[in-house]
Write a protein that holds these residues in place. Structure first.
Motif, PDB file in Angstrom:
ATOM      1  N   LYS A 169       0.842  -1.195   0.000  1.00 42.84           N
ATOM      2  CA  LYS A 169       0.000   0.000   0.000  1.00 42.84           C
ATOM      3  C   LYS A 169       0.881   1.250   0.000  1.00 42.84           C
ATOM      4  O   LYS A 169       1.572   1.540   0.968  1.00 42.84           O
ATOM      5  N   THR A 170       0.877   1.966  -1.094  1.00 47.41           N
ATOM      6  CA  THR A 170       1.558   3.256  -1.179  1.00 47.41           C
ATOM      7  C   THR A 170       0.564   4.268  -1.729  1.00 47.41           C
ATOM      8  O   THR A 170      -0.544   3.909  -2.156  1.00 47.41           O
TER       9      THR A 170
ATOM     10  N   ALA B  45      -8.250  -0.322  -4.215  1.00 46.76           N
ATOM     11  CA  ALA B  45      -9.480   0.041  -3.503  1.00 46.76           C
ATOM     12  C   ALA B  45     -10.669  -0.674  -4.137  1.00 46.76           C
ATOM     13  O   ALA B  45     -10.604  -1.108  -5.294  1.00 46.76           O
ATOM     14  N   PRO B  46     -11.782  -0.847  -3.399  1.00 48.69           N
ATOM     15  CA  PRO B  46     -12.968  -1.481  -3.982  1.00 48.69           C
ATOM     16  C   PRO B  46     -13.346  -0.836  -5.315  1.00 48.69           C
ATOM     17  O   PRO B  46     -13.454   0.386  -5.417  1.00 48.69           O
ATOM     18  N   GLY B  47     -13.490  -1.675  -6.329  1.00 51.60           N
ATOM     19  CA  GLY B  47     -13.798  -1.177  -7.660  1.00 51.60           C
ATOM     20  C   GLY B  47     -12.578  -0.809  -8.468  1.00 51.60           C
ATOM     21  O   GLY B  47     -12.683  -0.487  -9.660  1.00 51.60           O
ATOM     22  N   GLY B  48     -11.402  -0.855  -7.837  1.00 49.01           N
ATOM     23  CA  GLY B  48     -10.161  -0.528  -8.526  1.00 49.01           C
ATOM     24  C   GLY B  48      -9.717  -1.624  -9.469  1.00 49.01           C
ATOM     25  O   GLY B  48     -10.204  -2.765  -9.423  1.00 49.01           O
ATOM     26  N   GLU B  49      -8.767  -1.294 -10.308  1.00 50.91           N
ATOM     27  CA  GLU B  49      -8.286  -2.200 -11.355  1.00 50.91           C
ATOM     28  C   GLU B  49      -7.814  -3.547 -10.805  1.00 50.91           C
ATOM     29  O   GLU B  49      -8.020  -4.596 -11.426  1.00 50.91           O
ATOM     30  N   LEU B  50      -7.176  -3.521  -9.643  1.00 48.96           N
ATOM     31  CA  LEU B  50      -6.629  -4.761  -9.092  1.00 48.96           C
ATOM     32  C   LEU B  50      -7.256  -5.155  -7.756  1.00 48.96           C
ATOM     33  O   LEU B  50      -6.667  -5.914  -6.981  1.00 48.96           O
ATOM     34  N   ALA B  51      -8.458  -4.685  -7.504  1.00 51.47           N
ATOM     35  CA  ALA B  51      -9.125  -4.998  -6.233  1.00 51.47           C
ATOM     36  C   ALA B  51      -9.277  -6.503  -6.036  1.00 51.47           C
ATOM     37  O   ALA B  51      -9.187  -7.012  -4.908  1.00 51.47           O
ATOM     38  N   HIS B  52      -9.475  -7.232  -7.136  1.00 50.34           N
ATOM     39  CA  HIS B  52      -9.690  -8.680  -7.048  1.00 50.34           C
ATOM     40  C   HIS B  52      -8.461  -9.436  -6.556  1.00 50.34           C
ATOM     41  O   HIS B  52      -8.565 -10.550  -6.050  1.00 50.34           O
TER      42      HIS B  52
END
Length: 256
Positions: free
Chosen positions: A195-196, A204-211
């Motif tokens: 986390k930076t 973040a939720p809905g972010g490109e790599l949230a999964h």
């Protein structure tokens, strides 16, 4: 055995490339709190100087420098400057690096070379000149920043980055072998997803790599400070029998 003394970096001088922010700055802070003098080297000199000034609050001498780790003359000059101001250079963290998420068929040769230039050639050049200095002074510790991607392909397209970090892992072993007789230890830290300020929106939720967090056994990103303890260990005499090793800090991602 006095373990506090074993982990102390009092009076040592540490160079952190790409140390003005993020993981580099967090590791620099850890070393500063353990007593080390700190040199922050970064492409952006104003950011390097600002970070150095902030770390001076821990009591050691600090210096912020501009350097392009892919430029051999700049690297050579940087090492000479450090030695002229601090006499010795005892610890190096090769943290400067870049990551481009581009598929193989879409990536230009120019972009491929840029990743290799920073992530591989930069580590080579900084290690070459700092290693020469450490050899002359009787030893030191070089810590390369590899990645869990040194060992896995990840779920996103970043072939150049992964290949470059695999090279860092092997360079670590080769350098450790060559310099063992000179009392220069070379190890690597291989972070997972951290986390930076730059990565938080992506995860973040809905972010490109949230999964991706579903694939991390600890179900969270790593915090930058969580690399600090390992950096202190590898920089100090506490790890005096450790060389040629790469330590994965990934919340268990590479277990599966």
């Amino acid at each position: 055995m006095n373990y506090q003394q074993l982990f102390s970096l009092q009076g040592k001088t540490a160079l952190i490339t790409g140390g003005a922010r993020g993981l580099g700055k967090a590791m620099a802070e850890a070393l500063a709190q353990s007593g080390a003098n700190i040199v922050i080297a970064d492409m952006e000199v104003a950011s390097a100087e600002k970070a150095a000034q902030e770390l001076a609050s821990f009591g050691g001498k600090t210096l912020g420098l501009q350097v392009d780790v892919t430029n051999e003359e700049q690297v050579k000059t940087m090492v000479e400057r450090i030695v002229s101001e601090f006499t010795e250079l005892n610890i190096v963290i090769n943290n400067a690096g870049i990551c481009q998420k581009i598929t193989v068929e879409e990536q230009s040769l120019e972009d491929w070379k840029k990743t290799m230039d920073v992530n591989v050639n930069g580590v080579f050049l900084v290690s070459k000149y700092t290693g020469k200095q450490m050899k002359a002074q009787g030893g030191g510790s070089i810590i390369n920043v590899a990645s869990m991607s040194s060992f896995i392909a990840n779920t996103e397209a970043q072939c150049a980055y992964n290949a470059s970090k695999a090279a860092v892992d092997m360079m670590t072993k080769c350098m450790a072998s060559e310099w063992a007789g000179d009392r220069i230890r070379v190890n690597a830290i291989a972070p997972g997803y951290m986390k930076t300020d730059m990565t938080k929106p992506i995860f973040a939720p809905g972010g490109e790599l949230a999964h991706v967090l579903d694939l991390v056994p600890l179900k969270r990103l790593g915090e930058p400070y969580e690399l600090g303890g390992l950096a202190i260990y590898l920089a100090s005499e506490a790890s005096s029998f450790v060389t040629g090793s790469t330590f994965i800090v990934d919340g268990g991602y590479t277990i599966w």
